[in-house]
Design an enzyme around this catalytic site. Sequence first.
Site, PDB file in Angstrom:
ATOM      1  N   ALA A   1      39.090  41.521  38.059  1.00  0.00           N
ATOM      2  CA  ALA A   1      37.862  41.411  38.852  1.00  0.00           C
ATOM      3  C   ALA A   1      38.001  40.416  39.995  1.00  0.00           C
ATOM      4  O   ALA A   1      37.457  40.645  41.085  1.00  0.00           O
ATOM      5  CB  ALA A   1      36.701  41.010  37.944  1.00  0.00           C
ATOM      6  N   ALA A   2      38.694  39.308  39.790  1.00  0.00           N
ATOM      7  CA  ALA A   2      38.773  38.287  40.835  1.00  0.00           C
ATOM      8  C   ALA A   2      39.432  38.841  42.089  1.00  0.00           C
ATOM      9  O   ALA A   2      39.009  38.545  43.218  1.00  0.00           O
ATOM     10  CB  ALA A   2      39.547  37.075  40.320  1.00  0.00           C
ATOM     11  N   ASP A   3      40.472  39.650  41.920  1.00  0.00           N
ATOM     12  CA  ASP A   3      41.150  40.246  43.074  1.00  0.00           C
ATOM     13  C   ASP A   3      40.226  41.186  43.835  1.00  0.00           C
ATOM     14  O   ASP A   3      40.111  41.119  45.068  1.00  0.00           O
ATOM     15  CB  ASP A   3      42.378  41.035  42.604  1.00  0.00           C
ATOM     16  N   VAL A   4      39.604  42.089  43.108  1.00  0.00           N
ATOM     17  CA  VAL A   4      38.800  43.120  43.766  1.00  0.00           C
ATOM     18  C   VAL A   4      37.550  42.512  44.403  1.00  0.00           C
ATOM     19  O   VAL A   4      37.140  42.904  45.500  1.00  0.00           O
ATOM     20  CB  VAL A   4      38.440  44.237  42.768  1.00  0.00           C
TER      21      VAL A   4
ATOM     22  N   ALA B   1      38.618  40.772  47.527  1.00  0.00           N
ATOM     23  CA  ALA B   1      38.929  41.788  48.542  1.00  0.00           C
ATOM     24  C   ALA B   1      37.667  42.317  49.205  1.00  0.00           C
ATOM     25  O   ALA B   1      37.614  42.474  50.434  1.00  0.00           O
ATOM     26  CB  ALA B   1      39.702  42.938  47.897  1.00  0.00           C
TER      27      ALA B   1
END
Length: 420
Positions: A191-194, A197
Amino acid sequence: MGSSAVQCAAGGSAILPRVSDASLPLAGLVVLDLTRVLAGPYCTRLLADLGARVIKIERPGQGDDMRRGLLQLEAGREDQSTYFVRVNAGKESVSLDLAHPGAQGVVLDLARAADVVVENFLPGVVQRLGCDYESLSAARPDLVYCSISGYGQTGPWRHQPAFAHVINAASGMMDLEREEGEAPRPSNLQAADVLAATHAFGAITSALWRRERTGQGAYIDVSMLESLVAADDTTYGSVLNGGEPLHTPRPGMAVYAIGGRHLALQTVGAAALWERIVAAMGRAEISADPRFATPAARREHWPALDRIIGDWIRRFATVEEALAALTAARVPCAPVLSPAEVVAHPHLAERQFFPAVPHPARGRVRVTASPIHLDRKPVGPAGPAPYRVGEHTRVVLQGLLGYAPARVQALAAGGVIEAP
Protein backbone atom coordinates in the site's frame (compact mmCIF):
# COMPACT_ATOMS: atom_id res chain seq x y z
CA MET A 1 -8.03 4.34 -25.45
CA GLY A 2 -11.11 2.24 -25.98
CA SER A 3 -11.42 3.26 -29.62
CA SER A 4 -7.93 1.99 -30.42
CA ALA A 5 -8.32 -1.38 -28.74
CA VAL A 6 -8.71 -4.55 -30.74
CA GLN A 7 -10.82 -7.23 -29.08
CA CYS A 8 -9.15 -10.60 -28.69
CA ALA A 9 -11.32 -13.67 -29.03
CA ALA A 10 -9.52 -15.51 -26.22
CA GLY A 11 -10.90 -14.26 -22.93
CA GLY A 12 -12.43 -11.08 -24.35
CA SER A 13 -9.46 -8.91 -23.37
CA ALA A 14 -8.41 -5.97 -25.49
CA ILE A 15 -4.95 -6.17 -27.07
CA LEU A 16 -3.62 -2.64 -27.16
CA PRO A 17 -0.97 -1.52 -29.63
CA ARG A 18 1.21 1.44 -28.67
CA VAL A 19 -0.98 4.42 -29.43
CA SER A 20 -0.87 8.20 -29.25
CA ASP A 21 -4.30 9.56 -28.48
CA ALA A 22 -4.58 13.35 -28.80
CA SER A 23 -7.86 13.32 -26.86
CA LEU A 24 -6.17 12.18 -23.64
CA PRO A 25 -5.53 14.91 -21.03
CA LEU A 26 -1.73 14.52 -20.95
CA ALA A 27 -1.17 14.08 -24.70
CA GLY A 28 1.98 15.93 -25.75
CA LEU A 29 3.51 15.82 -22.26
CA VAL A 30 7.01 14.29 -22.01
CA VAL A 31 8.00 12.56 -18.76
CA LEU A 32 11.55 11.57 -17.90
CA ASP A 33 11.22 8.52 -15.65
CA LEU A 34 14.22 7.83 -13.42
CA THR A 35 12.32 5.35 -11.26
CA ARG A 36 12.33 1.63 -10.57
CA VAL A 37 10.48 -1.04 -8.57
CA LEU A 38 6.91 0.15 -7.75
CA ALA A 39 6.15 3.60 -6.30
CA GLY A 40 7.81 5.57 -9.12
CA PRO A 41 6.87 3.23 -11.99
CA TYR A 42 3.22 3.09 -10.92
CA CYS A 43 3.09 6.91 -10.85
CA THR A 44 4.56 7.16 -14.34
CA ARG A 45 2.32 4.33 -15.59
CA LEU A 46 -0.67 6.49 -14.61
CA LEU A 47 0.84 9.43 -16.49
CA ALA A 48 1.42 7.23 -19.56
CA ASP A 49 -2.12 5.86 -19.45
CA LEU A 50 -3.47 9.40 -19.59
CA GLY A 51 -1.45 10.25 -22.67
CA ALA A 52 2.04 11.30 -21.57
CA ARG A 53 5.11 10.07 -23.42
CA VAL A 54 7.13 8.39 -20.67
CA ILE A 55 10.83 7.81 -21.28
CA LYS A 56 12.10 5.29 -18.75
CA ILE A 57 15.80 5.33 -17.97
CA GLU A 58 17.17 1.85 -17.27
CA ARG A 59 20.63 0.72 -16.27
CA PRO A 60 22.58 -0.93 -19.08
CA GLY A 61 22.45 -4.70 -18.81
CA GLN A 62 20.15 -5.25 -15.84
CA GLY A 63 17.50 -2.57 -16.29
CA ASP A 64 14.75 -2.11 -13.70
CA ASP A 65 15.11 -4.41 -10.67
CA MET A 66 11.62 -5.77 -11.20
CA ARG A 67 12.37 -7.19 -14.63
CA ARG A 68 13.52 -10.17 -12.55
CA GLY A 69 10.39 -10.25 -10.42
CA LEU A 70 7.59 -12.75 -9.98
CA LEU A 71 6.34 -14.93 -12.87
CA GLN A 72 8.68 -14.80 -15.82
CA LEU A 73 6.79 -14.75 -19.10
CA GLU A 74 9.43 -16.30 -21.31
CA ALA A 75 11.56 -19.40 -20.91
CA GLY A 76 15.27 -18.71 -21.06
CA ARG A 77 14.95 -15.06 -20.04
CA GLU A 78 15.02 -13.49 -16.59
CA ASP A 79 13.88 -9.96 -17.52
CA GLN A 80 10.23 -10.51 -18.43
CA SER A 81 8.30 -10.56 -15.18
CA THR A 82 4.59 -9.82 -15.08
CA TYR A 83 5.41 -7.31 -12.31
CA PHE A 84 7.58 -5.26 -14.67
CA VAL A 85 5.18 -5.49 -17.61
CA ARG A 86 2.20 -4.34 -15.57
CA VAL A 87 3.70 -1.18 -14.08
CA ASN A 88 5.76 -0.20 -17.14
CA ALA A 89 3.24 -0.73 -19.93
CA GLY A 90 3.17 2.08 -22.45
CA LYS A 91 6.68 3.43 -21.72
CA GLU A 92 9.86 3.70 -23.80
CA SER A 93 13.16 2.33 -22.48
CA VAL A 94 16.39 4.30 -22.82
CA SER A 95 19.42 2.51 -21.41
CA LEU A 96 21.71 5.11 -19.85
CA ASP A 97 24.42 4.65 -17.23
CA LEU A 98 23.70 7.64 -14.99
CA ALA A 99 26.93 7.06 -13.08
CA HIS A 100 29.06 7.41 -16.25
CA PRO A 101 30.76 10.81 -16.61
CA GLY A 102 29.52 11.00 -20.19
CA ALA A 103 25.87 10.69 -19.13
CA GLN A 104 25.49 14.21 -17.75
CA GLY A 105 25.06 15.88 -21.14
CA VAL A 106 22.47 13.32 -22.22
CA VAL A 107 20.47 13.77 -19.01
CA LEU A 108 20.45 17.55 -19.42
CA ASP A 109 19.28 17.23 -23.00
CA LEU A 110 16.51 14.87 -21.90
CA ALA A 111 15.51 17.33 -19.17
CA ARG A 112 15.28 20.14 -21.69
CA ALA A 113 12.91 18.00 -23.76
CA ALA A 114 10.85 16.90 -20.76
CA ASP A 115 8.00 18.55 -18.91
CA VAL A 116 8.19 16.27 -15.87
CA VAL A 117 10.93 14.29 -14.12
CA VAL A 118 10.11 11.59 -11.56
CA GLU A 119 12.73 9.81 -9.43
CA ASN A 120 12.60 7.48 -6.43
CA PHE A 121 16.23 7.03 -5.44
CA LEU A 122 17.37 7.19 -1.83
CA PRO A 123 17.76 10.91 -0.98
CA GLY A 124 21.18 12.17 -1.99
CA VAL A 125 21.69 9.78 -4.90
CA VAL A 126 20.39 12.11 -7.61
CA GLN A 127 22.72 14.85 -6.36
CA ARG A 128 25.70 12.51 -6.78
CA LEU A 129 24.49 11.53 -10.25
CA GLY A 130 23.92 15.14 -11.33
CA CYS A 131 20.23 14.62 -12.11
CA ASP A 132 18.76 16.41 -9.08
CA TYR A 133 16.19 19.18 -9.32
CA GLU A 134 18.74 22.00 -9.10
CA SER A 135 20.82 20.58 -11.95
CA LEU A 136 17.93 19.76 -14.26
CA SER A 137 15.84 22.86 -13.59
CA ALA A 138 18.88 24.94 -14.55
CA ALA A 139 18.47 23.39 -17.99
CA ARG A 140 14.66 23.69 -17.95
CA PRO A 141 13.45 26.32 -15.45
CA ASP A 142 9.74 25.40 -15.69
CA LEU A 143 10.40 21.72 -15.02
CA VAL A 144 8.04 19.82 -12.72
CA TYR A 145 10.29 17.49 -10.73
CA CYS A 146 8.96 14.89 -8.29
CA SER A 147 10.96 12.88 -5.75
CA ILE A 148 9.27 9.84 -4.18
CA SER A 149 11.08 8.30 -1.22
CA GLY A 150 10.41 6.21 1.83
CA TYR A 151 10.58 8.93 4.45
CA GLY A 152 10.83 12.18 2.47
CA GLN A 153 13.77 14.40 1.55
CA THR A 154 14.16 15.89 5.06
CA GLY A 155 14.17 14.57 8.62
CA PRO A 156 16.41 12.14 10.53
CA TRP A 157 15.07 9.06 8.70
CA ARG A 158 15.54 10.45 5.18
CA HIS A 159 18.55 8.26 4.36
CA GLN A 160 16.90 5.02 5.54
CA PRO A 161 16.27 2.51 2.72
CA ALA A 162 12.58 1.74 2.39
CA PHE A 163 10.18 -0.78 0.92
CA ALA A 164 6.47 -1.07 1.65
CA HIS A 165 7.04 -3.75 4.27
CA VAL A 166 9.29 -1.60 6.47
CA ILE A 167 7.12 1.48 5.91
CA ASN A 168 4.13 -0.56 7.07
CA ALA A 169 6.01 -1.21 10.29
CA ALA A 170 7.18 2.39 10.74
CA SER A 171 3.73 3.84 10.00
CA GLY A 172 1.94 2.10 12.87
CA MET A 173 -0.20 0.11 10.43
CA MET A 174 1.52 -3.18 11.23
CA ASP A 175 0.75 -2.65 14.90
CA LEU A 176 -2.87 -1.72 14.20
CA GLU A 177 -3.45 -4.75 11.98
CA ARG A 178 -2.52 -7.37 14.56
CA GLU A 179 -5.14 -8.82 16.83
CA GLU A 180 -4.65 -8.90 20.57
CA GLY A 181 -1.91 -11.34 21.57
CA GLU A 182 -0.62 -11.73 18.02
CA ALA A 183 2.88 -10.85 16.90
CA PRO A 184 3.16 -8.24 14.11
CA ARG A 185 3.04 -9.78 10.64
CA PRO A 186 3.79 -8.62 7.09
CA SER A 187 0.99 -7.25 4.94
CA ASN A 188 0.43 -8.67 1.48
CA LEU A 189 -0.59 -5.30 0.03
CA GLN A 190 2.20 -2.92 -1.01
CA ALA A 191 0.00 0.00 0.00
CA ALA A 192 2.75 2.50 0.81
CA ASP A 193 4.14 2.32 -2.73
CA VAL A 194 0.82 2.65 -4.50
CA LEU A 195 -0.43 5.43 -2.22
CA ALA A 196 2.80 7.40 -2.66
CA ALA A 197 2.52 6.89 -6.43
CA THR A 198 -1.03 8.19 -6.60
CA HIS A 199 -0.25 11.17 -4.34
CA ALA A 200 2.70 11.97 -6.61
CA PHE A 201 0.48 11.63 -9.70
CA GLY A 202 -1.99 14.13 -8.25
CA ALA A 203 0.72 16.57 -7.16
CA ILE A 204 2.39 16.43 -10.58
CA THR A 205 -0.82 17.19 -12.46
CA SER A 206 -1.59 20.01 -10.00
CA ALA A 207 1.87 21.49 -10.54
CA LEU A 208 1.39 21.30 -14.30
CA TRP A 209 -1.83 23.30 -13.96
CA ARG A 210 0.05 25.95 -11.94
CA ARG A 211 2.75 26.04 -14.61
CA GLU A 212 0.06 26.53 -17.24
CA ARG A 213 -1.21 29.56 -15.32
CA THR A 214 2.07 31.08 -14.12
CA GLY A 215 4.96 29.50 -16.02
CA GLN A 216 6.45 28.33 -12.71
CA GLY A 217 7.97 24.87 -12.37
CA ALA A 218 7.85 22.84 -9.17
CA TYR A 219 9.78 20.54 -6.88
CA ILE A 220 7.58 17.87 -5.26
CA ASP A 221 8.63 15.70 -2.31
CA VAL A 222 6.36 12.70 -1.62
CA SER A 223 6.92 10.35 1.34
CA MET A 224 5.71 6.75 1.41
CA LEU A 225 5.51 6.94 5.21
CA GLU A 226 3.30 10.03 5.20
CA SER A 227 1.15 8.64 2.38
CA LEU A 228 0.40 5.54 4.43
CA VAL A 229 -0.25 7.39 7.69
CA ALA A 230 -2.55 9.81 5.85
CA ALA A 231 -4.59 6.85 4.58
CA ASP A 232 -5.70 5.90 8.10
CA ASP A 233 -9.31 6.90 8.68
CA THR A 234 -9.68 6.80 12.45
CA THR A 235 -6.67 6.11 14.62
CA TYR A 236 -4.46 9.13 13.94
CA GLY A 237 -7.32 11.59 14.30
CA SER A 238 -7.99 9.99 17.69
CA VAL A 239 -4.40 9.60 18.94
CA LEU A 240 -3.46 13.15 17.89
CA ASN A 241 -6.18 14.44 20.17
CA GLY A 242 -5.72 12.27 23.23
CA GLY A 243 -7.79 9.27 22.16
CA GLU A 244 -7.05 5.60 21.67
CA PRO A 245 -6.00 3.70 18.53
CA LEU A 246 -8.51 1.42 16.86
CA HIS A 247 -6.91 -1.99 16.45
CA THR A 248 -7.96 -5.02 14.44
CA PRO A 249 -10.61 -6.39 14.49
CA ARG A 250 -12.43 -3.13 13.78
CA PRO A 251 -15.85 -2.94 15.47
CA GLY A 252 -18.61 -3.12 12.90
CA MET A 253 -16.42 -4.75 10.23
CA ALA A 254 -16.93 -8.49 10.26
CA VAL A 255 -16.27 -11.68 8.28
CA TYR A 256 -18.42 -14.77 8.72
CA ALA A 257 -18.09 -18.34 7.47
CA ILE A 258 -21.03 -19.77 5.49
CA GLY A 259 -20.95 -23.16 3.81
CA GLY A 260 -17.20 -23.34 3.38
CA ARG A 261 -16.94 -19.77 2.08
CA HIS A 262 -16.77 -16.37 3.77
CA LEU A 263 -18.82 -13.18 3.69
CA ALA A 264 -17.75 -9.68 4.75
CA LEU A 265 -20.20 -7.05 5.90
CA GLN A 266 -20.13 -3.65 7.54
CA THR A 267 -22.49 -2.07 10.05
CA VAL A 268 -20.59 1.19 10.70
CA GLY A 269 -19.61 4.19 8.59
CA ALA A 270 -23.10 5.59 8.02
CA ALA A 271 -25.82 6.16 10.61
CA ALA A 272 -28.47 4.16 8.73
CA LEU A 273 -26.43 0.95 8.58
CA TRP A 274 -27.18 -0.04 12.17
CA GLU A 275 -30.92 0.34 11.62
CA ARG A 276 -30.74 -1.69 8.41
CA ILE A 277 -28.91 -4.66 9.91
CA VAL A 278 -31.29 -4.69 12.90
CA ALA A 279 -34.28 -4.69 10.51
CA ALA A 280 -32.74 -7.40 8.32
CA MET A 281 -32.25 -9.63 11.37
CA GLY A 282 -35.78 -8.91 12.65
CA ARG A 283 -34.29 -7.99 16.02
CA ALA A 284 -35.74 -4.54 16.75
CA GLU A 285 -35.47 -5.21 20.48
CA ILE A 286 -31.67 -5.10 20.50
CA SER A 287 -31.70 -1.39 19.68
CA ALA A 288 -33.12 -0.84 23.17
CA ASP A 289 -30.39 -2.94 24.77
CA PRO A 290 -28.07 -0.50 26.62
CA ARG A 291 -25.05 -2.38 25.24
CA PHE A 292 -26.05 -1.46 21.68
CA ALA A 293 -28.05 1.76 22.06
CA THR A 294 -25.31 4.14 20.85
CA PRO A 295 -22.35 3.91 18.44
CA ALA A 296 -19.95 4.17 21.40
CA ALA A 297 -21.75 1.37 23.24
CA ARG A 298 -21.73 -0.84 20.15
CA ARG A 299 -17.98 -0.33 19.78
CA GLU A 300 -17.42 -1.19 23.44
CA HIS A 301 -19.57 -4.31 23.26
CA TRP A 302 -18.67 -5.34 19.71
CA PRO A 303 -17.72 -8.98 20.58
CA ALA A 304 -21.25 -9.61 21.89
CA LEU A 305 -22.86 -7.90 18.90
CA ASP A 306 -20.56 -9.77 16.53
CA ARG A 307 -21.86 -13.07 17.97
CA ILE A 308 -25.47 -11.99 17.50
CA ILE A 309 -24.93 -11.02 13.87
CA GLY A 310 -22.86 -14.16 13.27
CA ASP A 311 -25.59 -16.42 14.63
CA TRP A 312 -28.08 -14.81 12.24
CA ILE A 313 -25.74 -15.00 9.24
CA ARG A 314 -25.06 -18.69 9.78
CA ARG A 315 -28.74 -19.46 9.27
CA PHE A 316 -28.19 -18.98 5.54
CA ALA A 317 -27.18 -22.07 3.61
CA THR A 318 -24.91 -20.25 1.16
CA VAL A 319 -23.03 -17.00 0.76
CA GLU A 320 -25.30 -16.16 -2.17
CA GLU A 321 -28.43 -16.38 0.01
CA ALA A 322 -26.88 -14.12 2.65
CA LEU A 323 -25.74 -11.66 -0.02
CA ALA A 324 -29.24 -11.47 -1.45
CA ALA A 325 -30.80 -10.75 1.94
CA LEU A 326 -28.20 -8.17 2.94
CA THR A 327 -28.25 -6.47 -0.45
CA ALA A 328 -32.04 -6.19 -0.25
CA ALA A 329 -31.58 -4.57 3.16
CA ARG A 330 -28.92 -2.20 1.73
CA VAL A 331 -26.21 -3.47 4.08
CA PRO A 332 -22.74 -3.28 2.46
CA CYS A 333 -21.43 -6.81 1.94
CA ALA A 334 -19.35 -8.93 -0.41
CA PRO A 335 -18.07 -12.48 -0.70
CA VAL A 336 -14.41 -13.00 0.17
CA LEU A 337 -12.95 -13.72 -3.26
CA SER A 338 -9.63 -15.20 -4.29
CA PRO A 339 -7.53 -13.31 -6.85
CA ALA A 340 -8.52 -15.89 -9.49
CA GLU A 341 -12.19 -15.23 -8.75
CA VAL A 342 -11.59 -11.48 -9.03
CA VAL A 343 -9.93 -11.88 -12.43
CA ALA A 344 -12.86 -13.96 -13.66
CA HIS A 345 -15.58 -11.71 -12.23
CA PRO A 346 -18.10 -10.35 -14.78
CA HIS A 347 -18.18 -6.94 -13.11
CA LEU A 348 -14.51 -6.27 -13.83
CA ALA A 349 -14.87 -7.81 -17.28
CA GLU A 350 -17.57 -5.27 -18.11
CA ARG A 351 -15.36 -2.50 -16.74
CA GLN A 352 -12.50 -3.76 -18.98
CA PHE A 353 -10.13 -3.68 -16.04
CA PHE A 354 -7.86 -6.51 -17.25
CA PRO A 355 -6.78 -5.58 -20.79
CA ALA A 356 -3.89 -7.24 -22.60
CA VAL A 357 -0.78 -5.72 -24.13
CA PRO A 358 1.34 -7.27 -26.88
CA HIS A 359 4.37 -9.32 -25.92
CA PRO A 360 6.92 -10.69 -28.43
CA ALA A 361 7.11 -14.16 -26.86
CA ARG A 362 3.65 -14.60 -25.35
CA GLY A 363 1.59 -12.78 -27.95
CA ARG A 364 -0.43 -11.08 -25.24
CA VAL A 365 -0.02 -10.40 -21.54
CA ARG A 366 -2.93 -9.35 -19.35
CA VAL A 367 -2.38 -6.40 -17.02
CA THR A 368 -4.47 -4.14 -14.83
CA ALA A 369 -5.90 -0.94 -16.27
CA SER A 370 -5.83 2.40 -14.50
CA PRO A 371 -8.73 2.57 -12.01
CA ILE A 372 -10.09 5.54 -13.98
CA HIS A 373 -12.83 5.93 -16.58
CA LEU A 374 -12.52 9.07 -18.69
CA ASP A 375 -15.38 10.34 -20.84
CA ARG A 376 -17.27 7.13 -20.00
CA LYS A 377 -14.46 4.93 -21.31
CA PRO A 378 -11.87 2.90 -19.38
CA VAL A 379 -8.31 4.21 -19.33
CA GLY A 380 -5.96 1.40 -20.31
CA PRO A 381 -2.25 1.12 -21.05
CA ALA A 382 -0.86 3.02 -24.03
CA GLY A 383 0.98 -0.06 -25.25
CA PRO A 384 3.38 -2.83 -24.26
CA ALA A 385 6.15 -2.57 -21.70
CA PRO A 386 9.67 -2.28 -23.11
CA TYR A 387 10.79 -5.77 -24.07
CA ARG A 388 14.54 -5.16 -24.07
CA VAL A 389 16.52 -2.79 -21.88
CA GLY A 390 17.22 0.26 -24.04
CA GLU A 391 15.09 -0.82 -26.98
CA HIS A 392 14.03 2.81 -27.57
CA THR A 393 17.42 4.44 -26.94
CA ARG A 394 18.09 5.26 -30.59
CA VAL A 395 14.53 6.41 -31.27
CA VAL A 396 14.57 8.83 -28.33
CA LEU A 397 18.10 10.18 -28.75
CA GLN A 398 17.83 10.61 -32.50
CA GLY A 399 14.13 11.42 -32.80
CA LEU A 400 13.46 13.51 -29.67
CA LEU A 401 16.91 15.00 -29.02
CA GLY A 402 18.11 15.20 -32.63
CA TYR A 403 21.37 13.33 -32.04
CA ALA A 404 23.16 12.19 -35.18
CA PRO A 405 23.51 8.39 -35.58
CA ALA A 406 27.29 8.74 -35.26
CA ARG A 407 26.91 10.45 -31.87
CA VAL A 408 24.60 7.71 -30.63
CA GLN A 409 27.08 5.10 -31.80
CA ALA A 410 29.91 6.89 -30.01
CA LEU A 411 27.91 7.01 -26.77
CA ALA A 412 27.21 3.29 -27.08
CA ALA A 413 30.86 2.49 -27.80
CA GLY A 414 31.88 4.51 -24.73
CA GLY A 415 29.54 2.60 -22.43
CA VAL A 416 27.35 5.63 -21.71
CA ILE A 417 24.28 4.05 -23.28
CA GLU A 418 23.04 0.68 -24.44
CA ALA A 419 21.34 0.87 -27.82
CA PRO A 420 20.40 -2.58 -29.10
